[in-house]
Design a protein around this motif. Structure first.
Motif, PDB file in Angstrom:
ATOM      1  N   ALA A 394       3.470 -11.044 -41.611  1.00  0.00           N
ATOM      2  CA  ALA A 394       2.971 -11.978 -40.900  1.00  0.00           C
ATOM      3  C   ALA A 394       1.794 -11.332 -40.234  1.00  0.00           C
ATOM      4  N   GLU A 395       0.780 -11.830 -40.403  1.00  0.00           N
ATOM      5  CA  GLU A 395      -0.712 -11.071 -40.696  1.00  0.00           C
ATOM      6  C   GLU A 395      -1.602 -11.084 -39.963  1.00  0.00           C
ATOM      7  N   VAL A 396      -1.518 -10.431 -38.556  1.00  0.00           N
ATOM      8  CA  VAL A 396      -2.245 -11.116 -36.932  1.00  0.00           C
ATOM      9  C   VAL A 396      -3.364 -10.229 -36.372  1.00  0.00           C
ATOM     10  N   VAL A 397      -3.995 -11.297 -36.500  1.00  0.00           N
ATOM     11  CA  VAL A 397      -5.868 -10.317 -36.345  1.00  0.00           C
ATOM     12  C   VAL A 397      -5.910 -10.113 -34.795  1.00  0.00           C
ATOM     13  N   HIS A 398      -6.233  -8.531 -34.438  1.00  0.00           N
ATOM     14  CA  HIS A 398      -6.587  -8.368 -32.874  1.00  0.00           C
ATOM     15  C   HIS A 398      -6.450  -8.638 -31.895  1.00  0.00           C
ATOM     16  N   GLY A 399      -6.366  -9.648 -31.241  1.00  0.00           N
ATOM     17  CA  GLY A 399      -6.696 -10.635 -30.148  1.00  0.00           C
ATOM     18  C   GLY A 399      -5.693 -11.878 -30.407  1.00  0.00           C
ATOM     19  N   ALA A 400      -5.459 -11.751 -32.247  1.00  0.00           N
ATOM     20  CA  ALA A 400      -4.637 -13.574 -31.359  1.00  0.00           C
ATOM     21  C   ALA A 400      -3.157 -13.066 -31.308  1.00  0.00           C
ATOM     22  N   ARG A 401      -2.523 -13.922 -30.606  1.00  0.00           N
ATOM     23  CA  ARG A 401      -0.981 -13.586 -30.819  1.00  0.00           C
ATOM     24  C   ARG A 401       0.078 -13.661 -32.136  1.00  0.00           C
ATOM     25  N   THR A 402      -0.070 -14.844 -32.684  1.00  0.00           N
ATOM     26  CA  THR A 402      -0.036 -15.363 -34.299  1.00  0.00           C
ATOM     27  C   THR A 402      -0.404 -15.225 -35.554  1.00  0.00           C
ATOM     28  N   GLY A 403      -0.304 -15.694 -36.919  1.00  0.00           N
ATOM     29  CA  GLY A 403      -0.957 -15.131 -37.643  1.00  0.00           C
ATOM     30  C   GLY A 403       0.009 -15.625 -39.108  1.00  0.00           C
ATOM     31  N   PRO A 404      -0.420 -16.262 -40.005  1.00  0.00           N
ATOM     32  CA  PRO A 404       0.347 -16.276 -41.622  1.00  0.00           C
ATOM     33  C   PRO A 404       0.907 -15.816 -41.920  1.00  0.00           C
ATOM     34  N   THR A 405       2.529 -16.172 -42.204  1.00  0.00           N
ATOM     35  CA  THR A 405       2.694 -15.446 -42.604  1.00  0.00           C
ATOM     36  C   THR A 405       2.774 -15.034 -44.490  1.00  0.00           C
ATOM     37  N   ARG A 406       2.707 -14.090 -44.510  1.00  0.00           N
ATOM     38  CA  ARG A 406       2.217 -13.928 -46.398  1.00  0.00           C
ATOM     39  C   ARG A 406       3.305 -12.962 -46.770  1.00  0.00           C
ATOM     40  N   ARG A 407       3.863 -13.751 -48.252  1.00  0.00           N
ATOM     41  CA  ARG A 407       4.573 -13.146 -49.204  1.00  0.00           C
ATOM     42  C   ARG A 407       3.221 -12.438 -50.228  1.00  0.00           C
ATOM     43  N   GLN A 408       3.995 -10.781 -50.903  1.00  0.00           N
ATOM     44  CA  GLN A 408       3.155 -10.328 -51.465  1.00  0.00           C
ATOM     45  C   GLN A 408       4.080  -9.338 -53.097  1.00  0.00           C
ATOM     46  N   TYR A 409       4.055  -9.869 -53.997  1.00  0.00           N
ATOM     47  CA  TYR A 409       4.204  -8.815 -54.321  1.00  0.00           C
ATOM     48  C   TYR A 409       3.405  -7.651 -55.546  1.00  0.00           C
ATOM     49  N   TRP A 410       3.678  -6.799 -54.912  1.00  0.00           N
ATOM     50  CA  TRP A 410       3.989  -5.572 -55.945  1.00  0.00           C
ATOM     51  C   TRP A 410       4.059  -4.835 -57.608  1.00  0.00           C
ATOM     52  N   VAL A 411       3.597  -4.250 -58.606  1.00  0.00           N
ATOM     53  CA  VAL A 411       4.118  -3.719 -59.475  1.00  0.00           C
ATOM     54  C   VAL A 411       3.690  -2.459 -59.849  1.00  0.00           C
ATOM     55  N   ARG A 412       4.168  -2.071 -59.991  1.00  0.00           N
ATOM     56  CA  ARG A 412       3.865  -0.114 -60.450  1.00  0.00           C
ATOM     57  C   ARG A 412       3.335   0.004 -61.685  1.00  0.00           C
ATOM     58  N   GLN A 413       1.927   0.360 -62.351  1.00  0.00           N
ATOM     59  CA  GLN A 413       1.193   0.806 -62.940  1.00  0.00           C
ATOM     60  C   GLN A 413       0.952   2.177 -63.809  1.00  0.00           C
ATOM     61  N   GLY A 414       2.075   2.570 -63.915  1.00  0.00           N
ATOM     62  CA  GLY A 414       1.658   4.358 -63.682  1.00  0.00           C
ATOM     63  C   GLY A 414       2.617   5.140 -62.131  1.00  0.00           C
ATOM     64  N   SER A 415       0.991   5.347 -61.698  1.00  0.00           N
ATOM     65  CA  SER A 415       0.851   5.667 -60.892  1.00  0.00           C
ATOM     66  C   SER A 415       1.123   5.400 -59.681  1.00  0.00           C
TER      67      SER A 415
END
Length: 426
Positions: A394-415
């Motif tokens: 959940a990405e919550v900005v300072h001062g806010a109580r809630t925020g959107p739930t995000r999903r990320q997919y990361w891939v390793r490219q070399g290091s």
């Protein structure tokens, strides 16, 4: 009579001997782990069972079947026969139990040539089904023999947030589903179950290939059994195949569920579904009562690698550094640093990296340098031809109580770790 029983025991020896040896050598480990429900039921089957323990196994058809195997292996054929009779009485649609019961009955009057020894005519007519039942039995016993070491977890589960109250892992090579509870001290194995997978095996790639997908997924809904055909049994838990990695690889299809069996079948053959993960109805009902929609991860692997939790954590250090860099750039409104962490072929529901960079710029302008908190952070690792991380927070900005739930997919490219998909899921 004695010769019949001797040959019967010989036919069963391949099935029970390794399991009995494993149980004997690992009593101390089992006592220390003190796992609940079906895991303990199966592990304690070789010990002198107290009445309470025996009663606790009454609802576990598989544990009862395994106990019958072991009783037969100790030449306690009459006791095994009595228990087999009760088991098929309670579960008349449990074909494997019916076959074992038939063997026990036949052994009273004639020599047995092999396990599942039916007359030649019916054996030829039902050769396919007989082979499937034998394979089912071997897989159930393989899972009993090859228990994960105490305190270990599947390597994919690196970090789960308190919102991930449970987790599921499927080992295709063992036809087994493992159910975990996420406790304050880490993942705890609650129970494990025999499953059936796709007719054509695993590694789904196109619609209609009758294969079960491999990857990291999440339970997306809980379908009311009243809305389903009897074929799906006690209900269904759909998962989010194809996920972002599947789509990136051009995979197609859908409708992959964890579901039950029709009324005429207690369990299905090891490879019998159109790609779904199929459980006996009592097992599925326990899972449905336990897990939560949207937050329960489901890992489906060809073969699970079980590791100590601290080992899994150590393997994620390089990724955590990359995630920290992203978090710092996101909080500090550094668009250049932020976009450098995305792949050139980034795609989010049709948005390219250029499109996404424009959206990121707007987000940075809105937050105006206020820190961003990543709440309820979880990440799971998937490794095949690439190394991938599935990250939810959940990405919550300072001062806010809630925020959107995000999903990320990361891939390793070399290091380096980079993001190839990002989207809001709630």
């Amino acid at each position: 009579m004695q010769r019949s029983i001797t040959l019967f025991l010989l036919a069963f020896s391949v099935l029970f001997s390794a399991a009995a040896a494993t149980d004997s050598s690992s009593k101390k480990s089992k006592k220390e782990t003190s796992r609940a429900a079906g895991t303990e039921k199966r592990e304690r089957a070789v010990r002198p069972a107290a009445a309470a323990t025996a009663a606790s196994r009454e609802g576990d058809a598989e544990a009862r079947l395994i106990e019958i195997y072991k009783l037969a292996g100790r030449a306690k054929v009459r006791e095994a026969l009595a228990k087999a009779e009760r088991l098929v009485g309670d579960h008349p649609n449990f074909q494997l139990a019916q076959l074992v019961y038939g063997d026990l009955l036949a052994a009273q009057v004639r020599p047995l040539r092999s396990w599942g020894d039916v007359p030649d005519g019916p054996a030829q007519a039902g050769a396919g089904m007989l082979g499937e039942l034998r394979q089912e039995s071997l897989l159930r016993l393989k899972a009993l023999r090859e228990r994960p070491a105490a305190g270990t977890i599947p390597s994919q589960f690196l970090t789960l947030s308190p919102r991930n109250k449970h987790a599921i892992a499927v080992d295709a090579s063992r036809a087994r589903l493992y159910l975990f509870e996420n406790t304050p001290t880490g993942l705890k194995l609650l129970d494990d179950y025999y499953i059936s997978l796709g007719k054509s095996g695993i590694e789904k790639s196109i619609e209609g290939d009758s294969r079960t997908p491999l990857g990291v997924y999440f339970v997306t809904s809980n379908l009311d059994p009243k809305s389903l055909k009897d074929f799906y049994g006690a209900g269904a838990l759909p998962i989010n195949y194809p996920n972002a990695l599947d789509l990136k690889r051009g995979k197609t299809g859908g409708g992959i569920w964890l579901h039950g069996t029709p009324p005429t079948q207690f369990s299905r053959a090891p490879l019998a579904s159109d790609g779904c993960v199929v459980l006996a109805n009592p097992d599925l009902e326990r899972i449905i009562r336990t897990v939560e929609v949207r937050t329960t991860p489901v890992v489906i692997a060809q073969s699970l690698r079980w590791v100590a939790p601290h080992s899994a954590k150590a393997e994620s250090k390089a990724f955590e550094d990359a995630l920290h860099t992203w978090h710092k750039a996101r909080s500090g409104s550094d668009l250049a640093a932020l976009t450098s962490l995305y792949t050139s072929d980034f795609n989010s529901y049709g948005k390219t990296l250029a499109d996404w960079a424009a959206l990121l710029r707007k987000d940075l302008e809105k937050t105006a340098g206020r820190p961003i908190q990543l709440k309820d952070l979880s990440y799971l690792r998937w490794t095949d031809s690439n190394d991938t991380m599935v990250v939810t927070f959940a990405e919550v900005v300072h001062g806010a109580r809630t925020g959107p739930t995000r999903r990320q997919y990361w891939v390793r490219q070399g290091s380096q770790w980079k993001i190839f998909f990002e989207g809001v899921i709630g």
